[in-house]
Design an enzyme around this catalytic site. Structure first.
Site, PDB file in Angstrom:
ATOM      1  N   HIS A 132       0.616  -1.055   0.173  1.00 47.26           N
ATOM      2  CA  HIS A 132      -0.067   0.498  -0.008  1.00 47.26           C
ATOM      3  C   HIS A 132       1.255   0.799  -0.234  1.00 47.26           C
ATOM      4  CE1 HIS A 132      -2.046   2.809   1.736  1.00 47.26           C
ATOM      5  NE2 HIS A 132      -3.921   1.877   1.415  1.00 47.26           N
ATOM      6  N   ASP A 209       2.726  -3.756   8.169  1.00 49.08           N
ATOM      7  CA  ASP A 209       2.062  -3.379   8.111  1.00 49.08           C
ATOM      8  C   ASP A 209       1.021  -4.120   8.416  1.00 49.08           C
ATOM      9  OD1 ASP A 209       0.418  -1.886   7.246  1.00 49.08           O
ATOM     10  OD2 ASP A 209       0.731  -1.649   5.232  1.00 49.08           O
ATOM     11  N   GLN A 212      -4.081  -4.676   7.718  1.00 43.39           N
ATOM     12  CA  GLN A 212      -4.975  -5.531   6.562  1.00 43.39           C
ATOM     13  C   GLN A 212      -5.002  -7.376   7.676  1.00 43.39           C
ATOM     14  OE1 GLN A 212      -7.901  -4.966   4.748  1.00 43.39           O
ATOM     15  NE2 GLN A 212      -6.913  -3.399   3.900  1.00 43.39           N
ATOM     16  N   LYS A 235     -10.116  -0.173  11.161  1.00 40.87           N
ATOM     17  CA  LYS A 235     -10.854  -0.908  10.197  1.00 40.87           C
ATOM     18  C   LYS A 235     -10.925  -2.659  11.072  1.00 40.87           C
ATOM     19  CE  LYS A 235      -7.194   0.258   6.860  1.00 40.87           C
ATOM     20  NZ  LYS A 235      -7.655   0.893   5.621  1.00 40.87           N
ATOM     21  N   CYS A 375      -4.441   2.286  -3.768  1.00 42.87           N
ATOM     22  CA  CYS A 375      -3.402   3.144  -2.622  1.00 42.87           C
ATOM     23  C   CYS A 375      -2.859   1.809  -3.370  1.00 42.87           C
ATOM     24  CB  CYS A 375      -4.136   3.358  -1.980  1.00 42.87           C
ATOM     25  SG  CYS A 375      -5.136   4.625  -1.322  1.00 42.87           S
TER      26      CYS A 375
HETATM   27  N1  7TS Z   1      -1.570  -0.685   4.879  1.00 42.23           N
HETATM   28  C1  7TS Z   1      -2.730  -1.413   4.523  1.00 42.23           C
HETATM   29  C2  7TS Z   1      -2.157  -2.598   3.983  1.00 42.23           C
HETATM   30  C3  7TS Z   1      -4.110  -0.758   4.187  1.00 42.23           C
HETATM   31  O1  7TS Z   1      -4.377  -1.613   3.504  1.00 42.23           O
HETATM   32  C4  7TS Z   1      -4.206   0.412   4.239  1.00 42.23           C
HETATM   33  C5  7TS Z   1      -5.271   1.182   3.828  1.00 42.23           C
HETATM   34  C6  7TS Z   1      -3.413   1.367   5.029  1.00 42.23           C
HETATM   35  C7  7TS Z   1      -1.912   0.734   5.443  1.00 42.23           C
HETATM   36  C8  7TS Z   1      -3.365   2.666   5.757  1.00 42.23           C
HETATM   37  O2  7TS Z   1      -4.338   2.656   6.618  1.00 42.23           O
HETATM   38  P1  7TS Z   1      -4.685   3.757   7.474  1.00 42.23           P
HETATM   39  O3  7TS Z   1      -6.440   3.821   8.245  1.00 42.23           O
HETATM   40  O4  7TS Z   1      -3.851   5.059   7.109  1.00 42.23           O
HETATM   41  O5  7TS Z   1      -5.743   4.720   6.240  1.00 42.23           O
HETATM   42  N2  7TS Z   1      -6.146   0.957   2.805  1.00 42.23           N
HETATM   43  C9  7TS Z   1      -6.821   1.272   2.234  1.00 42.23           C
HETATM   44  C10 7TS Z   1      -7.670   0.533   1.727  1.00 42.23           C
HETATM   45  O6  7TS Z   1      -7.397  -0.985   0.803  1.00 42.23           O
HETATM   46  N3  7TS Z   1      -8.728   0.698   0.796  1.00 42.23           N
HETATM   47  O7  7TS Z   1      -8.334   2.071   1.770  1.00 42.23           O
HETATM   48  C11 7TS Z   1      -8.294   2.294   2.104  1.00 42.23           C
END
Ligand code: 7TS
Length: 419
Positions: A132, A209, A212, A235, A375
Site C-alpha cells: 500500500h 504493516d 489488513q 479497520k 493506493c
Molecule cells: N496499509 C494497508 C495494507 C492498508 O490496506 C491501508 C488502508 C493502509 C496501510 C493505510 O491505513 P490508514 O488507516 O492509515 O488509512 N487501506 C485502504 C484500502 O484498502 N482501502 O481504503 C483504505
C-alpha cells in the site's frame, strides 16, 4: 456453512452479529445494504457507538495532566486501551505501544525518526511489489533524501511473494525490510516470521504493516519477531483517527521523537530539552482520547467472538466467495484463487467492464465494494491493470451477502450485454 455454529471449530452467531451493527439495517437505493468494503473501513457495532457517546457523557477530559476526577478517569480509560492492545498483539510491554492517528502515521513515524537517524547513502530498504502507498511512499522519499536504495521482493502471477531470490534481495546492505502482513488488494498473507528471520540474520530490522491482518486474525508480534508493527482502529470496528505503532523497547528508546510539543518532554529550557519516557515521547499534544477509549470496546467485541474464530470464519467465507466469482465467465480474480494463506480482500476484474462501472452497478443494488487502484499503483502496474474491483469481507458478512454479489454481477453482465 449455516448461519450458526456449523464447521467444527467455527462458532459464529452471524445473525446476532449482523443485529449488532445498526448501519446494516440501512436501505441503499431500495435495497438492503450489503457492505463489502471493510478493507477500506469497517462498520461499528452498537457497543462501540455507545462507548463513544458514554465517554463524552461521563468522562470527557484531557489526560496525563489534570488532578481532578475526570482527568484521572480519562487518563485511566486511555491507558486501559494501551494495556489491552499490548495483550491483544501478543503480550508486549505497554511502553512499546504508541498511539498514532492510523497505520499511515505509524509508518511515517518510523520513516522520519528511525529512518532519518539510521539510513545513510548506499543503504538498502527492501519493500515488496504488493505494498500500500502508506508502506511505500515514506520509504521511497526517505531513500531519496538519503541516497539510499529501494529493493523489492517480486510477486508471482498468482499474487504470492516470490522468495526464490530472497538471499540476493535481503543482504548485509539491508537496513530495513518493510512488508505488508496482508495485502489490501490481493488478500495474500505474507510469511512475516520467515522474513523477520532473514532480515535479522542480515542485521536489518523488519516493519510489518498490519492494517489488513490485525482486524482478521490473531497477531503475535513476539512470535513473528517484528521490530515494528502498524495498524488502524477503524479497520477493526473502532473509530477513525486512531492507530498503533508497536516497536521493540530497545529500538524505540534510541529513536528520536517525531512530533514536538507538550507531553513528550521531561524538562524544557531554552538551552536543553529532554524527552519523556516511552511511550509518551512519541505522543505529543492532546491525542484522540475519545477514539482511543472507544477502541477498547472494539477490541473486547472482537475478543468475545475470538480472533481464531474470526479467521476461520472468514477463511471459509473467502473460499465461498472465490468459488462463486470463478463461476462467472470473463471475471478474473486478481490474487490467489484459493483461501490458503490469504484473507478476505478479494480483487477481481471483468474483461469487458471498468471496475468503476462494476462498482457503480453494484451500488445500484445496494452493494458497497471498492474500485480503483486501492493506493497500490505499483502493484496495479505489476498486475498489468490500472484498477480492480474489490470485495472485502468481515465478521458481519455471510453467504447471503456473497450470493447477492454474485446475482448482481450476473445481472450486470446481462445489463451490459456480456452474458
Ligand atoms: N496499509 C494497508 C495494507 C492498508 O490496506 C491501508 C488502508 C493502509 C496501510 C493505510 O491505513 P490508514 O488507516 O492509515 O488509512 N487501506 C485502504 C484500502 O484498502 N482501502 O481504503 C483504505
Amino acid at each position: 456453512m449455516n448461519s450458526k455454529t456449523t464447521e467444527k471449530d467455527i462458532v459464529i452467531d452471524i445473525q446476532k452479529i449482523k443485529n449488532d451493527f445498526p448501519i446494516l439495517k440501512r436501505q441503499i437505493r431500495d435495497n438492503k445494504l450489503v457492505y463489502l468494503d471493510s478493507g477500506a473501513s469497517t462498520q461499528k457495532p452498537i457497543e462501540v457507538i455507545n462507548a463513544h457517546t458514554e465517554y463524552f457523557n461521563q468522562i470527557n477530559s484531557n489526560i496525563h495532566r489534570g488532578l481532578h476526577t475526570l482527568a484521572e478517569e480519562a487518563t485511566n480509560a486511555y491507558e486501559k486501551t494501551r494495556t489491552h492492545i499490548a495483550k491483544f498483539i501478543g503480550g508486549v510491554k505497554t511502553c512499546e505501544v504508541i498511539f498514532t492517528s492510523g497505520t499511515t502515521e505509524s509508518i511515517n513515524m518510523v520513516a522520519y525518526t528511525w529512518g532519518e537517524a539510521n539510513i545513510s547513502e548506499g543503504d538498502e530498504i527492501v519493500l515488496t511489489d504488493m505494498e500500500h502507498h502508506a508502506n511505500l511512499v515514506p520509504w521511497v522519499m526517505l531513500a531519496k533524501r538519503k541516497n539510499a536504495i529501494i529493493k523489492r521482493i517480486p510477486i508471482t502471477d498468482d499474487g504470492r511473494l516470490d522468495l526464490d531470490d530472497i538471499d540476493s534481495i535481503i543482504t548485509e546492505k539491508t537496513k530495513l525490510v518493510a512488508v505488508t502482513h496482508m495485502s489490501n488488494v490481493l488478500g495474500t498473507l505474507n510469511p512475516i516470521k520467515q522474513l523477520a528471520e532473514i532480515a535479522h540474520k542480515n542485521g536489518a530490522l523488519i516493519l510489518a504493516d498490519g492494517a489488513q491482518s490485525a482486524p482478521h486474525m490473531p497477531v503475535d508480534v513476539l512470535d513473528m519477531d517484528v521490530d515494528f508493527f502498524a495498524f488502524s482502529a477503524h479497520k477493526m470496528l473502532g473509530p477513525t483517527g486512531v492507530g498503533v505503532l508497536y516497536g521493540k523497547e530497545n529500538i524505540l528508546e534510541k529513536m528520536p521523537p517525531f512530533n514536538m510539543g507538550g507531553e513528550m518532554i521531561s524538562e524544557v529550557s531554552f538551552d536543553r530539552i529532554t524527552w519523556a519516557e516511552l511511550p509518551h515521547k512519541f505522543e505529543a499534544g492532546t491525542p484522540n482520547i475519545a477514539g482511543v477509549v472507544t477502541f477498547d470496546t472494539a477490541l473486547t467485541y472482537l475478543e468475545n467472538i475470538g480472533m481464531e474464530n474470526i479467521h476461520a470464519y472468514e477463511t471459509k467465507l473467502t473460499a465461498y466467495t472465490i468459488d462463486k466469482l470463478l463461476q462467472i465467465d470473463g471475471l478474473k480474480i486478481q490474487g490467489p484463487n484459493n483461501s490458503i494463506n490469504r484473507g478476505g480482500a478479494i480483487s477481481f476484474t471483468d474483461k469487458n467492464l471498468h471496475p468503476h462501472d462494476i462498482s457503480t452497478f453494484l451500488d445500484s443494488k445496494g452493494i458497497a465494494i471498492r474500485a480503483g487502484h486501492h493506493c497500490a499503483q505499483t502493484l496495479m502496474k505489476r498486475m498489468g491493470t490500472i484498477a480492480t474491483a474489490r470485495a472485502s469481507l468481515y465478521i458481519y458478512n455471510d453467504e447471503a451477502d456473497i450470493d447477492a454479489l454474485y446475482d448482481a454481477l450476473i445481472a450486470m453482465r446481462k445489463y451490459f450485454g456480456h452474458e
